[in-house]
Design a protein around this motif. Structure first.
Motif, mmCIF file in Angstrom:
data_model
loop_
_atom_site.group_PDB
_atom_site.id
_atom_site.type_symbol
_atom_site.label_atom_id
_atom_site.label_comp_id
_atom_site.label_asym_id
_atom_site.label_seq_id
_atom_site.Cartn_x
_atom_site.Cartn_y
_atom_site.Cartn_z
ATOM 1 N N LEU A 17 25.553 60.217 133.576
ATOM 2 C CA LEU A 17 26.909 60.687 133.245
ATOM 3 C C LEU A 17 27.866 60.619 134.428
ATOM 4 O O LEU A 17 29.067 60.831 134.244
ATOM 5 C CB LEU A 17 26.852 62.130 132.723
ATOM 6 N N HIS A 18 27.363 60.367 135.620
ATOM 7 C CA HIS A 18 28.219 60.391 136.800
ATOM 8 C C HIS A 18 29.372 59.384 136.728
ATOM 9 O O HIS A 18 30.508 59.736 137.069
ATOM 10 C CB HIS A 18 27.378 60.179 138.055
ATOM 11 N N PRO A 19 29.138 58.129 136.302
ATOM 12 C CA PRO A 19 30.298 57.220 136.187
ATOM 13 C C PRO A 19 31.334 57.732 135.190
ATOM 14 O O PRO A 19 32.550 57.627 135.429
ATOM 15 C CB PRO A 19 29.659 55.904 135.701
ATOM 16 N N PHE A 20 30.871 58.288 134.092
ATOM 17 C CA PHE A 20 31.792 58.837 133.090
ATOM 18 C C PHE A 20 32.578 60.017 133.662
ATOM 19 O O PHE A 20 33.797 60.124 133.480
ATOM 20 C CB PHE A 20 30.975 59.260 131.860
ATOM 21 N N ILE A 21 31.875 60.929 134.356
ATOM 22 C CA ILE A 21 32.547 62.095 134.937
ATOM 23 C C ILE A 21 33.528 61.659 136.021
ATOM 24 O O ILE A 21 34.635 62.204 136.139
ATOM 25 C CB ILE A 21 31.500 63.074 135.494
ATOM 26 N N ASN A 22 33.134 60.676 136.837
ATOM 27 C CA ASN A 22 34.048 60.189 137.878
ATOM 28 C C ASN A 22 35.309 59.589 137.266
ATOM 29 O O ASN A 22 36.419 59.766 137.800
ATOM 30 C CB ASN A 22 33.339 59.156 138.752
ATOM 31 N N SER A 23 35.163 58.900 136.146
ATOM 32 C CA SER A 23 36.333 58.332 135.477
ATOM 33 C C SER A 23 37.253 59.438 134.954
ATOM 34 O O SER A 23 38.479 59.361 135.080
ATOM 35 C CB SER A 23 35.901 57.416 134.331
ATOM 36 N N ILE A 24 36.645 60.470 134.371
ATOM 37 C CA ILE A 24 37.457 61.606 133.878
ATOM 38 C C ILE A 24 38.159 62.301 135.043
ATOM 39 O O ILE A 24 39.346 62.650 134.947
ATOM 40 C CB ILE A 24 36.570 62.590 133.106
ATOM 41 N N ASN A 25 37.449 62.499 136.143
ATOM 42 C CA ASN A 25 38.065 63.150 137.303
ATOM 43 C C ASN A 25 39.220 62.318 137.852
ATOM 44 O O ASN A 25 40.244 62.858 138.286
ATOM 45 C CB ASN A 25 37.022 63.385 138.389
ATOM 46 N N GLY A 26 39.050 60.993 137.855
ATOM 47 C CA GLY A 26 40.151 60.133 138.288
ATOM 48 C C GLY A 26 41.357 60.251 137.377
ATOM 49 O O GLY A 26 42.511 60.297 137.830
ATOM 50 N N LEU A 27 41.099 60.317 136.061
ATOM 51 C CA LEU A 27 42.190 60.489 135.106
ATOM 52 C C LEU A 27 42.872 61.837 135.294
ATOM 53 O O LEU A 27 44.112 61.933 135.256
ATOM 54 C CB LEU A 27 41.645 60.358 133.686
ATOM 55 N N LEU A 28 42.082 62.898 135.515
ATOM 56 C CA LEU A 28 42.666 64.220 135.738
ATOM 57 C C LEU A 28 43.527 64.230 136.997
ATOM 58 O O LEU A 28 44.586 64.872 137.031
ATOM 59 C CB LEU A 28 41.556 65.270 135.846
ATOM 60 N N ALA A 29 43.067 63.538 138.032
ATOM 61 C CA ALA A 29 43.852 63.484 139.271
ATOM 62 C C ALA A 29 45.185 62.769 139.040
ATOM 63 O O ALA A 29 46.236 63.203 139.552
ATOM 64 C CB ALA A 29 43.047 62.783 140.374
ATOM 65 N N ARG A 30 45.155 61.682 138.266
ATOM 66 C CA ARG A 30 46.411 60.974 137.997
ATOM 67 C C ARG A 30 47.351 61.817 137.138
ATOM 68 O O ARG A 30 48.572 61.828 137.370
ATOM 69 C CB ARG A 30 46.103 59.642 137.306
ATOM 70 N N ILE A 31 46.788 62.531 136.159
ATOM 71 C CA ILE A 31 47.627 63.408 135.328
ATOM 72 C C ILE A 31 48.231 64.531 136.167
ATOM 73 O O ILE A 31 49.415 64.867 136.028
ATOM 74 C CB ILE A 31 46.796 63.979 134.169
ATOM 75 N N ARG A 32 47.417 65.098 137.071
ATOM 76 C CA ARG A 32 47.924 66.164 137.941
ATOM 77 C C ARG A 32 49.043 65.652 138.833
ATOM 78 O O ARG A 32 50.056 66.340 139.040
ATOM 79 C CB ARG A 32 46.783 66.732 138.778
ATOM 80 N N SER A 33 48.890 64.436 139.340
ATOM 81 C CA SER A 33 49.936 63.865 140.180
ATOM 82 C C SER A 33 51.234 63.648 139.385
ATOM 83 O O SER A 33 52.327 63.969 139.867
ATOM 84 C CB SER A 33 49.456 62.538 140.771
ATOM 85 N N LEU A 34 51.103 63.132 138.161
ATOM 86 C CA LEU A 34 52.293 62.927 137.332
ATOM 87 C C LEU A 34 52.967 64.246 136.973
ATOM 88 O O LEU A 34 54.206 64.343 136.983
ATOM 89 C CB LEU A 34 51.901 62.164 136.062
ATOM 90 N N MET A 35 52.152 65.266 136.665
ATOM 91 C CA MET A 35 52.729 66.568 136.331
ATOM 92 C C MET A 35 53.431 67.183 137.533
ATOM 93 O O MET A 35 54.494 67.806 137.390
ATOM 94 C CB MET A 35 51.637 67.501 135.804
ATOM 95 N N ASP A 36 52.841 67.008 138.719
ATOM 96 C CA ASP A 36 53.492 67.521 139.934
ATOM 97 C C ASP A 36 54.825 66.812 140.177
ATOM 98 O O ASP A 36 55.826 67.462 140.531
ATOM 99 C CB ASP A 36 52.574 67.334 141.140
#
Length: 445
Positions: A192-211
């Motif tokens: 699951l690590h590649p899947f979780i890393n992809s989700i974490n990357g998406l969350l980071a991009r969403i957080r950056s856009l929201m900021d």
């Protein structure tokens, strides 16, 4: 088409188990059947060795052998004699043979004694086949019972293997909308690590856009507030200037428009503040919800009096919650502003603050027109004012309130009040109760 990964794994592994089990059952059956036949042949050989020294007159069952086996010892003599079946047996060679006696096939073992006499040990093949099948089926019973056990174990293993994925999905569903913290890798399967890393990357991009969006809204509102304030001051200075009545009416419209713009900017700043990262609820100060509500009601009483609206408390109990002071004040003020905006002259606004189980409850009822049922699902969206907007609101008040309530771990509900003699809206906010309000209430309000 099966879309479930669990279903695909279970069906695939079950098919493999059933196919492998069927092939194994077929081979085991053949092997067990052959072994049973060989065992029965060895019984005939042993019985023949016992009968070597005995003599029998005519065919008769062998004494001491189970009747179900239907084993016969046939004395053939030294020369062919007796019935035709016995004469036919006499003509066969010594050893195991397949013959016919009394119209049914038999398995027969012929032997010659030292004195030249011959005898036969015979058993019907039907009895032998039935015995062999029975022994083969008994051999297959453990394997047949093993197949459903393997299917159950397969289902349990699949469910256990996919449990981290289900738990991960549950954790994501249980998160607040603003919780964009990365998912942990510790304790999760390596697959699951590649899947979780992809989700974490998406969350980071969403957080950056929201900021970026939050900073843009806050900066724009802050930059616009200064010139709007300056224009408002200039408009107020014109009150002392002798200008025509028509120009004064236009000046009043201008001042009203600037006031609405100023209110919109303040709401945008409040929304940006509520979108900013917040400390955990346990680290926020302890505040009296009843005290904050009383202060806001006191501030709005003159405005309610000017509009002929009866604003007051229906029930007040001391309750404490954990929140930032500006959050409680913003939440209560926006709810009361909305109620004042839609309540007609000579209407009522009743406020209640009380405890309900482990929750602190703020309830506000007005006598306005309520909210259309089709708008209830969208009423918390920013800038949504409903299909029949009332007053001069910006459509941000309830969105800010909903944001505050979510961040404090509470819930908010809207309910239209219907009756023959009245209408209105009931807003109920439930926040987690911090402590027993009779023991500890913040005095900083």
């Amino acid at each position: 088409m099966i879309r479930s990964l669990r279903g695909r794994l279970f069906i695939g592994l079950t098919a493999i188990i059933i196919l492998t089990g069927a092939i194994g059952v077929m081979f085991v059956y053949q092997w067990a059947f052959g072994e049973a036949m060989e065992l029965q042949d060895s019984v005939l050989i042993q019985l023949a060795s016992v009968a070597q020294s005995g003599s029998f007159s005519g065919g008769q069952p062998l004494q001491g052998v189970e009747q179900d086996t239907d084993v016969w010892l046939i004395e053939l003599g030294k020369t062919p004699r007796g019935p035709a079946d016995d004469r036919q047996l006499f003509g066969l060679k010594d050893g195991l043979q397949i013959a016919t006696r009394k119209g049914q096939p038999i398995r027969v073992l012929l032997q010659t004694r030292s004195d030249g006499s011959r005898f036969a040990v015979a058993q019907p093949t039907a009895v032998r086949d039935e015995t062999a099948r029975d022994m083969a089926f008994r051999t297959l019973l453990p394997i047949a019972a093993l197949i459903p056990c393997l299917m159950l174990v397969t289902a349990l293993v699949i469910a256990h293997s996919l449990r981290p994925m289900v738990r991960l999905a549950g954790d994501l569903d249980a998160r607040r909308a603003d919780d964009l913290t990365p998912l942990p890798l510790l304790g999760t399967p390596s697959e699951l690590h590649p899947f979780i890393n992809s989700i974490n990357g998406l969350l980071a991009r969403i957080r950056s856009l929201m900021d970026q969006q939050r900073r843009f809204v806050a900066d724009a509102a802050h930059e616009l507030r200064t010139p709007i304030t300056a224009l408002s001051l200039q408009a107020e200075n014109l009150d002392s200037v002798d200008i025509p009545e028509a120009a004064r009416d236009r000046l009043a419209a201008l001042r009203q428009g600037m006031q609405r713009t100023k209110h919109l900017l303040e709401q945008l700043l409040a929304l940006a503040r509520q979108e900013a990262p917040l400390a955990e609820a346990g680290e926020m100060p302890l505040l009296a919800l009843d005290g904050a509500t009383k202060e806001v009601v006191a501030d709005l009483l003159p405005h309610a009096f000017d509009r002929g609206i009866d604003l007051g408390f229906q029930l007040v109990e001391p309750v404490a919650v954990r929140a930032e002071p500006v959050m409680l004040t913003t939440m209560v003020r926006n709810l009361l502003d909305n109620a004042l905006r839609v309540t007609p002259r000579s209407g009522n606004i009743d406020v209640g603050v009380y405890r309900e189980g482990e929750m602190a409850v703020l309830q506000i009822e007005d006598t306005g027109p309520g909210i259309a049922s089709s708008d209830l699902e969208r009423i918390f969206e920013p800038f949504f004012r409903g299909s029949c907007p009332q007053g001069e609101g910006s459509g941000l008040g309830l969105s800010i309130v909903n944001r505050v309530v979510e961040r404090l771990g509470g819930t908010i509900g809207l309910e239209n009040i219907g009756g023959t003699d009245r209408s209105g809206l009931r807003v109920t906010v439930r926040l987690p109760l911090a402590v027993d309000p009779s023991k500890e209430v913040s005095r900083g309000m």
